[in-house]
Motif scaffolding. Structure first.
Motif, mmCIF file in Angstrom:
data_model
loop_
_atom_site.group_PDB
_atom_site.id
_atom_site.type_symbol
_atom_site.label_atom_id
_atom_site.label_comp_id
_atom_site.label_asym_id
_atom_site.label_seq_id
_atom_site.Cartn_x
_atom_site.Cartn_y
_atom_site.Cartn_z
ATOM 1 N N PHE A 128 0.825 -1.205 0.000
ATOM 2 C CA PHE A 128 0.000 0.000 0.000
ATOM 3 C C PHE A 128 0.860 1.256 0.000
ATOM 4 O O PHE A 128 0.613 2.195 -0.774
ATOM 5 N N LEU A 129 1.886 1.293 0.840
ATOM 6 C CA LEU A 129 2.733 2.480 0.917
ATOM 7 C C LEU A 129 3.509 2.698 -0.377
ATOM 8 O O LEU A 129 3.660 3.841 -0.844
ATOM 9 N N VAL A 130 4.002 1.623 -0.981
ATOM 10 C CA VAL A 130 4.717 1.750 -2.257
ATOM 11 C C VAL A 130 3.771 2.258 -3.346
ATOM 12 O O VAL A 130 4.145 3.122 -4.154
ATOM 13 N N ALA A 131 2.541 1.741 -3.358
ATOM 14 C CA ALA A 131 1.576 2.182 -4.362
ATOM 15 C C ALA A 131 1.223 3.657 -4.178
ATOM 16 O O ALA A 131 1.136 4.411 -5.149
ATOM 17 N N VAL A 132 1.040 4.072 -2.932
ATOM 18 C CA VAL A 132 0.724 5.480 -2.675
ATOM 19 C C VAL A 132 1.882 6.381 -3.094
ATOM 20 O O VAL A 132 1.672 7.438 -3.718
ATOM 21 N N PHE A 133 3.109 5.970 -2.773
ATOM 22 C CA PHE A 133 4.282 6.772 -3.165
ATOM 23 C C PHE A 133 4.397 6.873 -4.684
ATOM 24 O O PHE A 133 4.661 7.960 -5.223
ATOM 25 N N ILE A 135 1.988 6.556 -6.936
ATOM 26 C CA ILE A 135 0.905 7.363 -7.498
ATOM 27 C C ILE A 135 1.153 8.845 -7.244
ATOM 28 O O ILE A 135 0.956 9.692 -8.131
ATOM 29 N N ASN A 136 1.586 9.194 -6.047
ATOM 30 C CA ASN A 136 1.863 10.605 -5.749
ATOM 31 C C ASN A 136 3.025 11.143 -6.578
ATOM 32 O O ASN A 136 3.061 12.342 -6.896
ATOM 33 N N TYR A 137 3.968 10.259 -6.913
ATOM 34 C CA TYR A 137 5.135 10.708 -7.673
ATOM 35 C C TYR A 137 4.810 10.863 -9.161
ATOM 36 O O TYR A 137 5.196 11.865 -9.786
ATOM 37 N N PHE A 138 4.102 9.888 -9.729
ATOM 38 C CA PHE A 138 3.836 9.922 -11.162
ATOM 39 C C PHE A 138 2.529 10.629 -11.503
ATOM 40 O O PHE A 138 2.394 11.172 -12.598
ATOM 41 N N PHE A 139 1.538 10.616 -10.595
ATOM 42 C CA PHE A 139 0.240 11.251 -10.871
ATOM 43 C C PHE A 139 -0.145 12.140 -9.695
ATOM 44 O O PHE A 139 -1.092 11.841 -8.955
ATOM 45 N N PRO A 140 0.561 13.225 -9.476
ATOM 46 C CA PRO A 140 0.271 14.067 -8.295
ATOM 47 C C PRO A 140 -1.108 14.705 -8.339
ATOM 48 O O PRO A 140 -1.682 15.000 -7.300
ATOM 49 N N ALA A 141 -1.657 14.914 -9.530
ATOM 50 C CA ALA A 141 -2.976 15.526 -9.619
ATOM 51 C C ALA A 141 -4.087 14.583 -9.159
ATOM 52 O O ALA A 141 -5.185 15.039 -8.831
ATOM 53 N N SER A 142 -3.814 13.287 -9.147
ATOM 54 C CA SER A 142 -4.827 12.294 -8.750
ATOM 55 C C SER A 142 -4.415 11.584 -7.465
ATOM 56 O O SER A 142 -4.636 10.373 -7.323
ATOM 57 N N ALA A 143 -3.839 12.317 -6.540
ATOM 58 C CA ALA A 143 -3.294 11.703 -5.335
ATOM 59 C C ALA A 143 -4.401 11.081 -4.478
ATOM 60 O O ALA A 143 -4.261 9.949 -3.992
ATOM 61 N N LEU A 144 -5.511 11.800 -4.275
ATOM 62 C CA LEU A 144 -6.576 11.280 -3.424
ATOM 63 C C LEU A 144 -7.205 10.026 -4.010
ATOM 64 O O LEU A 144 -7.404 9.026 -3.313
ATOM 65 N N GLU A 145 -7.517 10.070 -5.311
ATOM 66 C CA GLU A 145 -8.077 8.884 -5.948
ATOM 67 C C GLU A 145 -7.066 7.737 -5.934
ATOM 68 O O GLU A 145 -7.449 6.564 -5.793
ATOM 69 N N GLY A 146 -5.799 8.074 -6.054
ATOM 70 C CA GLY A 146 -4.765 7.040 -6.024
ATOM 71 C C GLY A 146 -4.687 6.342 -4.677
ATOM 72 O O GLY A 146 -4.497 5.117 -4.607
#
Length: 276
Positions: A128-133, A135-146
């Motif tokens: 989960f933490l790797v996926a969140v990192f 998503i935030n790194y590659f898709f910062p505009a969709s952080a919440l949905e990520g």
């Protein structure tokens, strides 16, 4: 706010069934009782799926009106309502998986194995933490949905790992009785989703004014009732055994209620006070 809404069906279905099954699973955890253990575990998983899956469908389709009616509009402007509803819809996909995990954890406990659920939970947290990192790194505009998608994906990964390891531990766990029942419940839930979405779209556009609290409440109750009736109809049509359990619960409740109403009430009159 999204998690507050999602945890309700998990606490109502996954946790109680898991807690109720634990002592019975512990009694049948010996090697010579594994057939009974597998049968009880399969029945409990099917019961959780039968109750949690339609709840997931209801929350996914009715997510916007549910957020509005539960959290209000004064502190929740329309943009916040839409973003919260989107989070609710994504996380609600994993309600059934999270509810099943509650039972599988206790199945390992019944086998006197506390390390496996702990290690799976830690590995799932890392994923989960790797996926969140990522998503935030590659898709910062969709952080919440990520974050919401990461939670749902992690829940399914945790479920699959527990099922696979439990299958290796007790053997023949993925039986036709489990897979066929799960397939029937999934099909009934899909058909429920289709009819519920149709009712939702028609009533939202033509019948109810959802800007008013009273009509919004009636709208949720009406469409939700239609969806549940459709689910019960297809569950009966597909001969899902778990429907009989629900019917037995309601019939026993009705019998106990009628017995109470038919019991004559005896009100004892206090003795008259003696005059001195």
């Amino acid at each position: 706010y999204a998690l507050l809404l999602i945890t309700l069906p998990i606490r109502f279905f996954g946790v109680p069934i898991g807690q109720a099954s634990l002592p019975f699973l512990s009694e049948q955890s010996e090697d010579n009782e594994r057939d009974t253990f597998r049968k009880l575990l399969t029945q409990s998983l099917n019961q959780i799926a039968f109750l949690a899956m339609p709840s997931s469908i209801l929350i996914v389709i009715l997510r916007v009106p549910l957020v509005r009616i539960l959290f209000g509009t004064a502190n929740f402007p329309w943009d916040a309502t839409l973003s919260t509803a989107k989070m609710v819809g994504i996380i609600a996909v994993s309600i059934t998986a999270q509810a099943m995990v509650q039972l599988l954890i206790r199945a390992f406990f019944a086998l006197k194995d506390t390390w496996t659920p702990l290690l799976i939970g830690l590995l799932d947290l890392v994923i989960f933490l790797v996926a969140v990192f990522a998503i935030n790194y590659f898709f910062p505009a969709s952080a919440l949905e990520g974050i919401a998608w990461a939670m749902s994906i992690a829940a399914f990964i945790e479920l699959f790992m527990m099922v696979w390891l439990l299958h290796r531990r007790i053997g023949a766990f993925l039986s036709p009785s489990l897979l066929i029942s799960q397939a029937k419940i999934t099909l009934a839930s899909f058909l429920m989703a289709v009819f519920l979405y149709l009712a939702f779209s028609i009533f939202d556009m033509t019948v109810f004014n959802t800007t008013r609290v009273l009509e919004l409440t009636v709208f949720i109750i009406t469409t939700g009732t239609i969806g549940l009736l459709v689910y019960i109809y297809f569950a009966r049509l597909l001969q899902i055994r778990e429907l009989e359990l629900v019917q037995k619960i309601f019939s026993s409740f009705s019998r106990s209620r009628s017995a109470i109403t038919q019991t004559p009430e005896v009100v004892s009159q206090p003795p008259e006070s003696q005059t001195l």
